[in-house]
Design an enzyme around this catalytic site. Structure first.
Site, PDB file in Angstrom:
ATOM      1  N   LYS A   1       1.123  -1.381   0.024  1.00  0.00           N
ATOM      2  CA  LYS A   1      -0.030   0.153  -0.030  1.00  0.00           C
ATOM      3  C   LYS A   1       0.757   1.014   0.161  1.00  0.00           C
ATOM      4  O   LYS A   1       1.784   1.286   0.345  1.00  0.00           O
ATOM      5  CB  LYS A   1      -0.556  -0.156   0.858  1.00  0.00           C
TER       6      LYS A   1
ATOM      7  N   ARG B   1      -9.933 -11.864   0.330  1.00  0.00           N
ATOM      8  CA  ARG B   1     -10.671 -13.074  -0.048  1.00  0.00           C
ATOM      9  C   ARG B   1     -10.141 -13.861  -0.029  1.00  0.00           C
ATOM     10  O   ARG B   1     -10.315 -15.280   0.999  1.00  0.00           O
ATOM     11  CB  ARG B   1     -10.932 -12.595  -1.569  1.00  0.00           C
TER      12      ARG B   1
HETATM   13  N1  BES Z   1      -8.039  -4.484   4.138  1.00  0.00           N
HETATM   14  C1  BES Z   1      -8.298  -3.676   2.269  1.00  0.00           C
HETATM   15  C2  BES Z   1      -9.443  -2.931   1.878  1.00  0.00           C
HETATM   16  C3  BES Z   1      -9.786  -1.577   3.176  1.00  0.00           C
HETATM   17  C4  BES Z   1      -9.367  -0.220   1.621  1.00  0.00           C
HETATM   18  C5  BES Z   1     -10.190  -1.846   3.957  1.00  0.00           C
HETATM   19  C6  BES Z   1      -9.541   0.146   2.699  1.00  0.00           C
HETATM   20  C7  BES Z   1     -10.818  -0.302   4.805  1.00  0.00           C
HETATM   21  C8  BES Z   1     -10.396  -0.083   3.963  1.00  0.00           C
HETATM   22  C9  BES Z   1      -7.916  -4.998   1.539  1.00  0.00           C
HETATM   23  O1  BES Z   1      -7.317  -6.328   2.212  1.00  0.00           O
HETATM   24  C10 BES Z   1      -7.135  -4.568   0.602  1.00  0.00           C
HETATM   25  O2  BES Z   1      -6.372  -3.972   0.442  1.00  0.00           O
HETATM   26  N2  BES Z   1      -8.302  -4.330  -0.960  1.00  0.00           N
HETATM   27  C11 BES Z   1      -7.627  -3.762  -2.262  1.00  0.00           C
HETATM   28  C12 BES Z   1      -8.454  -4.673  -3.334  1.00  0.00           C
HETATM   29  C13 BES Z   1      -7.315  -4.621  -5.037  1.00  0.00           C
HETATM   30  C14 BES Z   1      -6.197  -5.262  -4.830  1.00  0.00           C
HETATM   31  C15 BES Z   1      -8.015  -5.419  -5.825  1.00  0.00           C
HETATM   32  C16 BES Z   1      -8.333  -2.898  -2.482  1.00  0.00           C
HETATM   33  O3  BES Z   1      -9.635  -2.114  -2.056  1.00  0.00           O
HETATM   34  O4  BES Z   1      -7.620  -1.893  -2.729  1.00  0.00           O
HETATM   35 ZN    ZN Z   2      -5.385  -5.458   1.030  1.00  0.00          ZN
END
Ligand code: BES
Ligand code: ZN
Ligand code: ZN
Length: 502
Positions: free
Chosen positions: A277, A351
């Site tokens: 991230k 997931r």
């Molecule tokens: N934990 C995150 C989702 C999330 C984002 C929760 C913002 C709370 C606030 C999740 O694991 C994630 O990183 N999802 C990605 C998915 C993508 C890589 C397909 C996302 O939402 O960008």
């Molecule tokens: Zn994630």
């Protein structure tokens, strides 16, 4: 905290603060004239002049004029009598709770009858008072060494009503149970990940299980390896913290053939892994276990209320870290179900842990499944921060769920999951599934991926990435963890338990 029910006699109020619901024409409220004669005729004048506001959600605080314990009266504006809804009233009581914290009022008296209208009966108003105030009282635990802002507690509550004492107390207690479970979940979400590790979360769950006599099981890394839980293990691979699969069973009866499974994402910290991230995206990822918190909160309510429906809770707890051992894009892993997964994005880890958790819940007998997770940023783009996104494979199950969510006032909106979406999840040259088909509509791919592991079991997926935390202080609580879905999950179980009794 002590709660007692007294009749409506203002001269005998023992509390410091009296809380009065004030509709647009308060003179139509039973016993209003008695309040006027207790306080003095200026009350009527001030309502007319607007110095005491009857506007919805406006709070007017006046000093009490009589000698005695009563110090202040809070006039809580309710607006037009006809249009006040239960959702309004919950928020209004939340606001009152927040005001009690701000004014550090420890002894209160609530004139319950003044909060009822044609649609909201005294039992509902009582329940909502307990639930709303209980949530409004929540204070975020902190680690400040120079401040003692959390040293406030509510000691005594007097409930003023002419209704049956026993019934009022039971509704009030139920509201308190719901609020306390929400607040516990909020605290879990608010805890930093160096404090709330997977092991610590499991300790918390074990204590909960002991309190309510749930069967408890905890799988560590070795057990996961033995069973072949390749998906949660892949996410945990880069961590020095052990993963935990937390399992609790609430047996309503000896027959374990009809079981609802509540499955929670418990990612204690999500760095994104090698698909890392951004520095701004990292902040707040201690809250990536909001799904686990929702399940733990719901189990607390279930433990308190003993519904006649079997429940299994399964929580997949781990952090998602980077190291020389961490899993990588291009890896192919084998899940507990036997299905193979091509990793395209290590940040789509939720997931993966849910895949194994859902499979385990099914192996343990769940024939209904609700998974709840802070799964995608996509749900926030689609629905904002005040609506939980849902997917389902079963209309009837979803209808029951939706009714529960309407009752709790937690807004849920369903998105579609089509055969074309499923095709994209199943598209890989090297494995059965891929974990990241693309960014377009990716809330659907996140939940849809979990759906690949439920087969025909009636299933609901809840993406609480938007609702699990609030970036601002709101009527029902402060900034931070909200306890999203705690009340709705518990209400769903309650409703299903009533259905199976019929
Ligand atoms: N934990 C995150 C989702 C999330 C984002 C929760 C913002 C709370 C606030 C999740 O694991 C994630 O990183 N999802 C990605 C998915 C993508 C890589 C397909 C996302 O939402 O960008
Ligand atoms: Zn994630
Ligand atoms: Zn995540």
């Amino acid at each position: 905290m002590k709660t007692e029910v007294t009749g409506v006699n203002f001269n005998e109020v023992q509390a410091e603060v009296l809380i009065v619901g004030t509709f647009k024409h308060p003179e139509n409220t039973q016993y209003w004239s008695e309040l006027v004669s207790f306080y003095g005729a200026s009350l009527e004048k001030w309502v007319k002049s607007g110095d005491i506001s009857t506007d919805r959600k406006k709070l007017t605080k006046l000093p009490a004029l009589q000698d005695g314990k009563l110090q202040r009266i809070f006039f809580v504006g309710l607006g037009d009598r006809k249009s006040l809804t239960e959702d309004d009233l919950r928020e209004i009581f939340g606001m009152v709770g927040k005001e009690l914290v701000a004014s550090k009022s420890t002894n209160i008296s609530i004139w319950l009858d003044s909060f009822t209208n044609e649609d909201i009966e005294i039992e509902d108003a009582t329940y909502l008072a307990a639930e709303g105030i209980g949530m409004g009282l929540y204070q975020v635990p902190h680690y400040k060494t120079t401040s003692n802002v959390n040293d406030y507690y509510l000691d005594n509550i007097e409930l003023l009503t002419t209704s049956d004492e026993k019934e009022i107390l039971s509704f009030f207690n139920l509201g308190q149970v719901y609020a306390e479970a929400v607040n516990e979940a909020r605290t879990l979400v608010n805890m930093p990940s160096n404090v709330l590790t997977a092991t610590k979360m499991a300790e918390y769950a074990k204590e909960l299980a002991e309190t309510y006599d749930f069967e408890y099981e905890e799988l560590g890394k070795a057990e996961m390896e033995e069973l072949g839980m390749g998906a949660i293990l892949a996410v945990n691979q880069g961590s020095t913290e052990e993963p935990r699969l937390i399992v609790m069973k609430y047996r309503a009866n000896d027959d374990w053939s009809d079981v609802i499974g509540l499955v929670g994402k418990g990612v204690t910290y999500d760095t994104g892994g090698y698909s890392i991230k951004s520095k701004d995206g990292l902040v707040g990822m201690k809250g990536d276990m909001g799904g686990a918190a929702a399940v733990l909160g719901a189990m607390r309510i279930i433990g308190e209320t003993s519904p006649s429906k079997n429940v299994i809770a399964v929580i997949a707890a781990t952090d998602n870290m980077i190291s020389g051992n961490a899993f990588k894009p291009d890896d192919v892993i084998t899940s507990l179900s036997g299905k193979t997964i091509e990793i395209l994005n290590t940040d789509a880890e939720g997931r993966l842990v849910l895949a194994d958790a859902v499979t385990y819940a099914k192996q343990q007998g769940a024939n209904y499944i609700v998974d709840v997770a802070t799964l995608t940023g996509g749900v926030i783009v689609a629905l904002g921060k005040d609506k939980t996104g849902a997917l389902t494979n079963n209309e009837t199950f979803f209808e029951t769920f939706l009714e529960a969510s309407v009752e709790t006032g937690e807004f849920v909106w369903r998105l579609p999951l089509t055969e074309k979406d499923k095709k994209r999840i199943r598209k890989s040259d090297v494995a059965d599934l891929n974990n990241s088909p693309g960014r377009d509509g990716h809330m659907i791919f996140g939940g849809g991926f979990v759906g690949e592991f439920v087969d025909n079991t009636p299933w609901i997926h809840l993406d609480i990435a938007g609702t699990s935390e609030s970036s601002v202080s709101h009527d029902l609580g402060p900034k931070g963890g909200t306890g999203s879905m705690v009340r709705t999950l518990a209400t769903l179980v309650e409703r299903m338990s009533m259905e199976s009794e019929e």
